[in-house]
Write an enzyme that holds these catalytic residues in place. Structure first.
Site, PDB file in Angstrom:
ATOM      1  N   HIS A  17      -1.287  25.331  40.957  1.00 41.46           N
ATOM      2  CA  HIS A  17      -2.321  26.384  41.032  1.00 41.46           C
ATOM      3  C   HIS A  17      -1.975  27.630  40.219  1.00 41.46           C
ATOM      4  O   HIS A  17      -2.819  28.489  40.018  1.00 41.46           O
ATOM      5  CB  HIS A  17      -2.564  26.782  42.490  1.00 41.46           C
ATOM      6  N   MET A  20      -2.766  27.476  33.912  1.00 43.71           N
ATOM      7  CA  MET A  20      -4.103  27.811  33.388  1.00 43.71           C
ATOM      8  C   MET A  20      -5.172  26.928  34.030  1.00 43.71           C
ATOM      9  O   MET A  20      -6.232  27.422  34.446  1.00 43.71           O
ATOM     10  CB  MET A  20      -4.115  27.632  31.864  1.00 43.71           C
ATOM     11  N   VAL A  21      -4.908  25.632  34.144  1.00 44.60           N
ATOM     12  CA  VAL A  21      -5.913  24.702  34.683  1.00 44.60           C
ATOM     13  C   VAL A  21      -6.033  24.861  36.195  1.00 44.60           C
ATOM     14  O   VAL A  21      -7.141  25.018  36.737  1.00 44.60           O
ATOM     15  CB  VAL A  21      -5.557  23.246  34.307  1.00 44.60           C
ATOM     16  N   GLY A  22      -4.904  24.848  36.885  1.00 47.88           N
ATOM     17  CA  GLY A  22      -4.930  24.940  38.348  1.00 47.88           C
ATOM     18  C   GLY A  22      -5.593  26.228  38.823  1.00 47.88           C
ATOM     19  O   GLY A  22      -6.393  26.223  39.765  1.00 47.88           O
ATOM     20  N   SER A 112      -4.597  14.030  29.456  1.00 45.17           N
ATOM     21  CA  SER A 112      -4.839  14.716  28.183  1.00 45.17           C
ATOM     22  C   SER A 112      -5.340  13.715  27.156  1.00 45.17           C
ATOM     23  O   SER A 112      -5.024  12.524  27.224  1.00 45.17           O
ATOM     24  CB  SER A 112      -3.522  15.313  27.711  1.00 45.17           C
ATOM     25  N   SER A 113      -6.079  14.219  26.161  1.00 45.51           N
ATOM     26  CA  SER A 113      -6.612  13.327  25.129  1.00 45.51           C
ATOM     27  C   SER A 113      -5.513  12.743  24.236  1.00 45.51           C
ATOM     28  O   SER A 113      -5.785  11.844  23.451  1.00 45.51           O
ATOM     29  CB  SER A 113      -7.638  14.066  24.273  1.00 45.51           C
ATOM     30  N   CYS A 114      -4.275  13.239  24.358  1.00 41.76           N
ATOM     31  CA  CYS A 114      -3.196  12.672  23.535  1.00 41.76           C
ATOM     32  C   CYS A 114      -2.745  11.302  24.043  1.00 41.76           C
ATOM     33  O   CYS A 114      -1.879  10.677  23.440  1.00 41.76           O
ATOM     34  CB  CYS A 114      -2.025  13.628  23.424  1.00 41.76           C
ATOM     35  N   TYR A 141       4.905  12.748  26.310  1.00 41.19           N
ATOM     36  CA  TYR A 141       3.905  13.296  27.240  1.00 41.19           C
ATOM     37  C   TYR A 141       2.792  12.267  27.460  1.00 41.19           C
ATOM     38  O   TYR A 141       2.346  12.041  28.590  1.00 41.19           O
ATOM     39  CB  TYR A 141       3.348  14.576  26.616  1.00 41.19           C
ATOM     40  N   LYS A 145       1.417  10.495  30.935  1.00 40.40           N
ATOM     41  CA  LYS A 145       0.031  10.645  31.395  1.00 40.40           C
ATOM     42  C   LYS A 145      -0.668   9.279  31.526  1.00 40.40           C
ATOM     43  O   LYS A 145      -1.500   9.089  32.422  1.00 40.40           O
ATOM     44  CB  LYS A 145      -0.745  11.570  30.450  1.00 40.40           C
ATOM     45  N   PRO A 168      -8.907  15.524  29.797  1.00 39.23           N
ATOM     46  CA  PRO A 168      -9.518  16.605  29.021  1.00 39.23           C
ATOM     47  C   PRO A 168      -9.023  16.648  27.579  1.00 39.23           C
ATOM     48  O   PRO A 168      -7.895  16.260  27.285  1.00 39.23           O
ATOM     49  CB  PRO A 168      -9.075  17.874  29.748  1.00 39.23           C
ATOM     50  N   ASN A 170      -8.242  19.198  24.118  1.00 36.03           N
ATOM     51  CA  ASN A 170      -7.392  20.403  24.036  1.00 36.03           C
ATOM     52  C   ASN A 170      -8.075  21.570  24.753  1.00 36.03           C
ATOM     53  O   ASN A 170      -9.244  21.858  24.501  1.00 36.03           O
ATOM     54  CB  ASN A 170      -7.146  20.785  22.576  1.00 36.03           C
ATOM     55  N   LEU A 171      -7.308  22.245  25.616  1.00 32.12           N
ATOM     56  CA  LEU A 171      -7.859  23.305  26.464  1.00 32.12           C
ATOM     57  C   LEU A 171      -7.381  24.674  26.025  1.00 32.12           C
ATOM     58  O   LEU A 171      -6.320  24.797  25.408  1.00 32.12           O
ATOM     59  CB  LEU A 171      -7.409  23.078  27.911  1.00 32.12           C
ATOM     60  N   ASP A 274       1.460  18.482  11.357  1.00 30.45           N
ATOM     61  CA  ASP A 274       0.007  18.458  11.595  1.00 30.45           C
ATOM     62  C   ASP A 274      -0.329  17.752  12.908  1.00 30.45           C
ATOM     63  O   ASP A 274      -1.344  18.031  13.534  1.00 30.45           O
ATOM     64  CB  ASP A 274      -0.698  17.687  10.467  1.00 30.45           C
TER      65      ASP A 274
END
Ligand code: GFB
Length: 323
Positions: A17, A20-22, A112-114, A141, A145, A168, A170-171, A274
């Protein structure tokens, strides 16, 4: 698909919590009529199985959002493979297993989208998972996930748990990490542009070639999507959360410069990686579940820059940390 899961009157634990997301999920839950549970880091170490089991057995939440994770930008991922793999595996395995044991009714795991292959078809559908090799800078990572998605699926199949996963894009947003070595691109560029402007520098350093394309979702939108999904979705497949549009890092840098009011030039640094050439999510499944992002990038950038100026820019009077 089953009947809607109502949050009203439920005990809901947001693991992570303070992040940033929590913290965005905690703010979003304020109007839902549920009891929000949080545990401070010094009360509960999520990497310790016994602590997590005891905490869940004592507090018995009805629903759980797994927003706790070790996260970072491209360089942090590349430089700390053991931390990104180990810490994320431990946190998710402990929470998911203990939630099963404590009889949690609904759990939403965030990835994550990665997780998708480096050269996945664009936009990337959920079905692209495990269809090819991962991007080397964030494979550690990503593997953690992917294991989280599989844990939710396995506990569904073996134990009938209603555990779901959301991936999600990139946030960015309030509460982001603005450390130039470990952050993601948006907070890094906002801070660098701010410093360049205030110090009268005439160039903004942008890592890599500027050609990779990324999709960016404002964290308040993400929190709204998570609350929507925990209510309406009960399927085995993970769900992408994104905006459906992307842009090059060069164009992002121009937008950031506009937001900050920096009028100098952009200087690319090809010594920095990159990463994935393009990462755009296929959001048709989320769309069919009745949710769409609403915050345009320029609005989100302006709000994030305002948050940085209010909360984080004071650190810059001591360090400039030019990167
Ligand atoms: O945001 P970022 O670190 O994450 O980098 P990834 C995105 C792109 O921005 C890369 C470029 O092409 C970077 O080279 N970039 C330009 C910068 N200037 C900067 C800068 O000053 N700082 C940073 N950080 N990047 C991460 C993964 O990949 O995405 C994580 O490593 C996670 O595991 C996260 O999945 C969402 O999109 O490349």
């Amino acid at each position: 698909m089953t009947a809607e899961f109502a949050l009203r009157g439920k005990k809901v634990w947001i693991a992570g919590h303070r992040g940033m997301v929590g913290s965005a999920i905690v703010r979003r839950l304020a109007g839902e009529g549920c009891e929000v549970l949080t545990a401070a880091r010094d009360q509960l170490d999520l990497e310790r199985q016994q602590d997590v089991e005891e905490w869940l057995a004592t507090h018995r939440p009805d629903a759980v959002f797994v927003a706790a994770a070790k996260v970072g930008g491209i360089l942090a991922n590349d430089a700390h493979p053991a931390s990104f793999l180990y810490e994320n595996l431990m946190i998710e395995a402990n929470i998911i297993h203990a939630s099963y044991r404590a009889g949690v009714q609904k759990l939403l795991f965030l990835g994550s989208s990665c997780i998708y292959p480096k050269h996945a078809p664009q936009p990337m559908p959920e079905s692209a998972l495990l269809e090819g090799a991962l991007e080397p800078t964030n494979q550690w990572y990503a593997v953690a996930k992917i294991a989280g998605i599989k844990l939710c699926q396995a506990y569904r199949r073996q134990h009938g748990c209603n555990f779901i996963s959301a991936m999600p894009t990139n946030l960015y947003g309030p509460g982001d990490n603005f450390d130039l070595q470990t952050s993601h691109v948006i907070p890094a560029l906002l801070r660098k542009a701010h410093l360049a402007k205030t110090e009268g520098s005439d160039s903004l350093a942008v890592w890599g070639s500027g050609t990779p394309r990324r999709e960016f979702l404002y964290v308040e939108d993400l929190a709204d999507a998570c609350v929507h999904l925990i209510k309406v979705y009960s399927g085995e497949e993970h769900i992408n959360i994104g905006t459906g549009t992307d842009l090059t890092i060069h164009d992002l840098a121009l937008s950031v410069a506009r937001t900050v009011g920096f009028e100098g030039s952009i200087k690319f640094d090809p010594s920095k990686p990159d990463g994935t050439p393009r990462k755009l999510l296929d959001v048709r499944k989320l769309d069919s579940l009745g949710w769409r992002a609403t915050t345009p990038l320029d609005d989100g950038l302006a709000r994030t820059y305002a948050w940085y100026r209010e909360h984080a820019s004071k650190d810059d009077s001591e360090t400039t940390g030019a990167a």
